[in-house]
Each structure stands twice: as structure tokens, then as C-alpha cells.
Enzyme design. Structure first.
Site, PDB file in Angstrom:
ATOM      1  N   HIS A 178      52.493  12.715 -58.399  1.00 52.83           N
ATOM      2  CA  HIS A 178      51.294  13.497 -58.689  1.00 52.83           C
ATOM      3  C   HIS A 178      50.048  12.798 -58.156  1.00 52.83           C
ATOM      4  O   HIS A 178      50.067  11.599 -57.883  1.00 52.83           O
ATOM      5  CB  HIS A 178      51.152  13.664 -60.204  1.00 52.83           C
ATOM      6  CG  HIS A 178      51.020  12.346 -60.900  1.00 52.83           C
ATOM      7  ND1 HIS A 178      52.112  11.546 -61.167  1.00 52.83           N
ATOM      8  CD2 HIS A 178      49.945  11.652 -61.343  1.00 52.83           C
ATOM      9  CE1 HIS A 178      51.710  10.438 -61.751  1.00 52.83           C
ATOM     10  NE2 HIS A 178      50.406  10.469 -61.864  1.00 52.83           N
TER      11      HIS A 178
ATOM     12  N   HIS B 132      45.241   9.482 -54.861  1.00 54.83           N
ATOM     13  CA  HIS B 132      46.440   8.836 -54.328  1.00 54.83           C
ATOM     14  C   HIS B 132      47.685   9.318 -55.064  1.00 54.83           C
ATOM     15  O   HIS B 132      47.582   9.902 -56.147  1.00 54.83           O
ATOM     16  CB  HIS B 132      46.323   7.313 -54.495  1.00 54.83           C
ATOM     17  CG  HIS B 132      46.319   6.884 -55.929  1.00 54.83           C
ATOM     18  ND1 HIS B 132      45.173   6.881 -56.700  1.00 54.83           N
ATOM     19  CD2 HIS B 132      47.311   6.452 -56.745  1.00 54.83           C
ATOM     20  CE1 HIS B 132      45.464   6.464 -57.915  1.00 54.83           C
ATOM     21  NE2 HIS B 132      46.759   6.202 -57.977  1.00 54.83           N
TER      22      HIS B 132
END
Lengths: 171, 171
Positions: free
Chosen positions: B34, B116
Site C-alpha cells: 500500500h 512510497h
């Protein structure tokens, strides 16, 4: 790609289920505790728009409703899976019917619909006897509102990810 | 109860991330790959309606957009986490701002926003060196569309469950 449709119950009920699943459910790390509405089926990404439309339609036609979870049972002799029984509710059947009618994808496993939350599976006979012994007198007696269903897809490692949630009774 | 807001990337990108996470990410079994928009924050169930309203509002104010994932990097020397870098996009910042402004819940960890996908964490120094060595020349160069964000909550066992998805740009 594999898809499926489930209800995730409340945190409270998920925590209860997980206290058993952690030890006894081989699928524990692949998906949080859930009630399967449509078990895994194969579809392409191109079909996703159609599938999303169908699940949204199914959800919008059913109003939020209450489920009652009563006790632990086993699917024996069919298999050794132990589950929390979710009592029959017309809304559960409506959701099931809407996702298994003509033109829907065939699921990988076909059972009669028996709503439940799995808490143990792939047990040996001895383990099954032992766990059922612990659970026979477990009186869950839990009621809660269901107001959404979830469309999931499966990653290569077997873990299920949520693609979208659909609120029941939503426009 | 702990909540959080994330983007789940496509199955393709999740599968790439998981091929590393499986071995190197101690959080592998708690959540699929995620991009965190708002890291975990504590809130009561009574506050949930307000939170849902806020996340829906944030999502509706941003149109679907493209993200570029370019290469593996490390947060060293701050910590040993290795991640797939998601290039800056104004829409990511808009989502972040909308969920961290006045009146929002304070998150447990406060970092500058650096989008990220974590692929390794809690490595020893030797492991970190080894994994970075493998990944230095990894050219991911992947682009995909983001059209939804997810509000999650955490179960007692640490696993995150999706509460609701919100489509970007939706009414």
C-alpha cells in the site's frame, strides 16, 4: 484473476473469530474474518466494470439489516471446517441470489448457501474433536448491523485485497 | 480503535512488492502492499461518521491521477526501511493535506510526506546491505492510475481490515 464478495463483520466479531482462527485456521493470514456471499471466481480485468456494476446493483437493492451469530458448529461430515453460524436472513439470500443468477460468473466451489464465519479448517480428526469440545458450550449470541459488502481480488501470494466497498441501500 | 488511509495499487504492483515483502517485511501479513496517505491514528467508533465524511470529501475533491513508481530506495540513515519510490504528484499532496489539516486526528507517527510502497523493514544492517545490493539496479519504471483510496481499521491481532473505499472525483 480471482474475485470474491464478502461481508466483513464488526471489529468486535472479527476479534472473537480471530482468537480461534489464529491457532486453527490455515487461511488466517490470507483474509480477515468474513461471511462469504460469493466465493472465489475467475474473471478478467476487462470484466471488472461489469462485475462492479452488478455488485453495486445487488447492494443497492438490499437495505441494511441485522445478523445474528449464535454458536459454533462444524460442517462434518462434509468437511472439518468449524464456523460461527450466521442465522438465515432474507437480505443475505437476496444478496446471494443477485450474485449467482443468470449471467454471473461461476464460482470455483458450489455449495448450498449457508452463511457463516469460518474459525477453523484443515484440522486433523483429533484437533477437530478437541476444538469442537472447547466450543460446544460457546454461546456467542451476538447481533449486529450489516450495512456494506466488499468486492475482493486475490494476489499471487493468496492474500485477498479489497477492491471496493458497496453500501447497502445506497443510490 | 486505530484507523488509517491508504491507496492499494494494482494487483500487478502489489505482486511485485510482495515478492520482496514475503521475505523482508515484518508487516507482510498485516496488510497488503500500500501507499500510506494517513498513518495510523486513534479514534472512537463514535467519531467514525465524521472521519468517513472527511475521507469522502478528500476523495471527491481529487480526480483520478497517474502515479509513477521508479526504483527501490532506503530511508537510511533514519531507518532501515526499503521501499518503492512513488514520484511526487500534486494529487497525492492534496489527499495528504486534506487528511492532515486542522481538526483532523493526529497520527501516531509524524514524518514529512514521502509517498512510497514499503517492501522491507526491521532488517539487520547486514540484511539491509544485502537487499539494497539486490535492488540497486532494479528498474521498476511502472505507471498506473489511482482512482480510489481506502479507510482501514486495525484488529486486535494487528491485521488491517478495509472499512470503506472512496472513489476519487466521485460526487
Amino acid at each position: 484473476m480471482k474475485y470474491g464478495v464478502v461481508i466483513f463483520p464488526s471489529k468486535k466479531l472479527q476479534d472473537i473469530a480471530n482468537s480461534y482462527r489464529k491457532r486453527y485456521d490455515t487461511k488466517y493470514s490470507f483474509i480477515p474474518p468474513h461471511i462469504t456471499i460469493k466465493s472465489s471466481f475467475e474473471a478478467t480485468e476487462e470484466e471488472l466494470t461489469t462485475i462492479v456494476g452488478r455488485v453495486r446493483q445487488a447492494a443497492s437493492n438490499v437495505q441494511p439489516f441485522l445478523i445474528n451469530v449464535t454458536k459454533a458448529k462444524s460442517f462434518q461430515p462434509a468437511n472439518n471446517t468449524i464456523y460461527l453460524k450466521v442465522e438465515a436472513a432474507p437480505e443475505l439470500d437476496m444478496l446471494y441470489q443477485a450474485l449467482h443468477g443468470e449471467g454471473t460468473h461461476k464460482t470455483d466451489v458450489e455449495y448450498a448457501f449457508s452463511p457463516h464465519i469460518t474459525i477453523a479448517q484443515e484440522l486433523s480428526n483429533d484437533e477437530h474433536l478437541d476444538v469442537m469440545g472447547q466450543l460446544t458450550n460457546l454461546n456467542v449470541d451476538h447481533q449486529e448491523k450489516v450495512d456494506r459488502i466488499h468486492l475482493l481480488y486475490q494476489l499471487e501470494d493468496g492474500v485477498w485485497t479489497v477492491y471496493e466497498t458497496f453500501r447497502l441501500g445506497a443510490e
